[in-house]
Write an enzyme that holds these catalytic residues in place. Structure first.
Site, short mmCIF file in Angstrom:
data_model
loop_
_atom_site.label_atom_id
_atom_site.label_comp_id
_atom_site.label_asym_id
_atom_site.label_seq_id
_atom_site.Cartn_x
_atom_site.Cartn_y
_atom_site.Cartn_z
N THR A 1 -3.38 0.02 14.82
CA THR A 1 -3.37 1.27 15.56
C THR A 1 -3.52 0.86 17.00
OG1 THR A 1 -4.28 2.70 13.81
CG2 THR A 1 -4.89 3.27 16.03
N ARG B 1 0.87 11.25 3.96
CA ARG B 1 -0.52 10.78 4.13
C ARG B 1 -0.91 10.82 5.62
NH1 ARG B 1 -3.07 6.41 7.21
NH2 ARG B 1 -4.98 5.86 6.15
N VAL B 2 -2.06 11.35 5.92
CA VAL B 2 -2.55 11.36 7.29
C VAL B 2 -3.86 10.58 7.33
CG1 VAL B 2 -3.35 12.82 9.19
CG2 VAL B 2 -1.44 13.58 7.76
N GLY B 3 -3.94 9.66 8.27
CA GLY B 3 -5.16 8.84 8.38
C GLY B 3 -6.15 9.43 9.36
N ASP B 4 -7.04 8.58 9.85
CA ASP B 4 -8.11 9.04 10.75
C ASP B 4 -7.64 9.23 12.19
OD1 ASP B 4 -7.72 6.19 10.77
OD2 ASP B 4 -9.45 6.05 12.10
N THR C 1 -9.94 1.99 14.75
CA THR C 1 -8.85 1.39 13.99
C THR C 1 -9.41 0.82 12.70
OG1 THR C 1 -7.23 -0.41 13.92
CG2 THR C 1 -9.10 -0.72 15.40
N GLY C 2 -8.65 0.93 11.63
CA GLY C 2 -9.14 0.40 10.35
C GLY C 2 -8.71 1.29 9.20
N1 ASP Z 1 -6.60 3.82 11.06
C1 ASP Z 1 -5.20 3.74 10.77
C2 ASP Z 1 -4.89 4.62 9.60
O1 ASP Z 1 -5.61 4.59 8.63
C3 ASP Z 1 -4.73 2.35 10.49
C4 ASP Z 1 -5.40 1.26 11.27
O2 ASP Z 1 -5.98 1.48 12.29
O3 ASP Z 1 -5.36 0.10 10.83
O4 ASP Z 1 -3.91 5.31 9.63
#
Ligand code: ASP
Length: 325
Positions: A191, A219-222, A242-243
């Protein structure tokens, strides 16, 4: 009499210069290009140089705005746009592919001064999702727009629209194939994000991503979720994460950091380190965050092997890091 006048005059000058050094009128910009399996052994010297150059480019874009007294909001957008336009990061150009072999982009932004926020999810044709998030904040009464509605809104705002093929990079496609063919559970994530404190003491945070490789349609992430992947409040701090997004949503990570500072009186560093290296680590959640507080303190903890990151402070050379230096 004259002697006294000069003594008072010099005392006055000294007080003014102290005032300027105590974190008020100076700016700070922190950026990240994602946390993940960034290992020295796997990243050639050439690739490291390419990442360093791009991160410096992003710091430069943001600091040009901050140095001339511009806003933290404008600075985080400028820094994130540079990383969205680079094929090296999982955001904008270079985004990872979904299970159906498409790109779905998420982004968000928050203004620490007003508490206003904007976010977009599932974009497929908007070149710079962070611009769309900013327009949601500035030009609508909503916080988040998703899918077709977000696309149509971006068009109505005359943002740059690209063919979906624009987001293709060979690297992301090879990774998609690898995950598909080997039935791997966990592909590359990543990210981009930026947080800033401007010369007027205002904080802002911005985050943009392609999400997780081989993610399910829709799908929606954080990253576009305010309080999970992004948060800013002038009274505490600005945060971009990020993660593994599902964990960051469940733990309301970005807001948790601000809340620990406000309610427990913890320092930025202590709160950030606890959340990433204790709370999330115990849950098996990989990731990191960048944050800056109202006094210009910076925290960049991560529990993954590496995290692309950089810091720019007024009057100091840019700092760019990737591993556990
Ligand atoms: N946080 C992001 C998500 O889950 C991916 C990432 O930052 O690695 O969409």
């Amino acid at each position: 009499m004259m002697k006294h006048f000069f003594s008072f005059f010099f005392l006055f000058l000294t007080l003014i210069s102290f005032g300027q050094n105590d974190g008020q009128n100076t700016y700070t910009l922190v950026i990240h290009g994602g946390a993940g399996s960034i290992m020295r052994a796997r990243l050639t010297e050439e690739r490291q140089q390419a990442y360093t150059q791009e991160l410096k480019h992003a710091l430069d874009a943001g600091t040009q705005i901050l140095a001339r007294g511009g806003s933290a909001l404008d600075a985080v957008v400028a820094a994130v746009k540079v990383m969205e336009d680079s094929p090296l990061f999982n955001a904008g150009k270079g985004a990872v592919f979904t299970a159906e072999g498409r790109n779905e982009l998420d982004a968000s932004i928050m203004d620490g001064k007003t508490g206003k926020a904007g976010a977009v999810a599932g974009l497929r044709t908007v070149r710079n999702p962070i611009e769309a998030a900013r327009r949601v904040m500035d030009s609508t009464k909503h916080v988040m727009l998703a899918g077709q509605g977000a696309e149509e809104f971006a068009r109505s705002q005359h943002l740059e629209i690209v063919d979906p093929s624009y987001f293709y990079t060979d690297e992301s496609w090879q990774e998609y194939l690898k995950v598909k063919e080997n039935n791997e559970k966990d592909g590359r994530k990543g990210t981009v994000g930026a947080v800033a404190l401007d010369k007027n003491g205002n904080l802002a945070a911005a985050t943009s991503t392609g999400g997780m490789v081989f993610k399910r349609y829709g799908r929606v992430g954080d990253s576009p979720v305010i309080g999970a992947g992004t948060y800013a409040n002038n009274q505490s701090c600005a945060v971009s994460c990020t993660g593994h997004g599902e964990f960051f949503i469940r733990n309301a990570v970005a807001y948790d950091l601000a809340a620990r500072m406000s309610y427990l009186g913890e320092s930025l560093e202590k709160a950030a380190d606890y959340i990433i290296n204790d709370k999330l680590k115990k849950q098996g959640a990989m990731g990191g965050l960048i944050a800056v507080d109202k006094d210009g303190n910076v925290a960049m903890p991560f529990n993954s092997p590496g995290m692309f990151r950089g810091v720019a402070k007024e009057g100091k050379p840019f700092q760019v890091l990737m591993f556990r230096e």
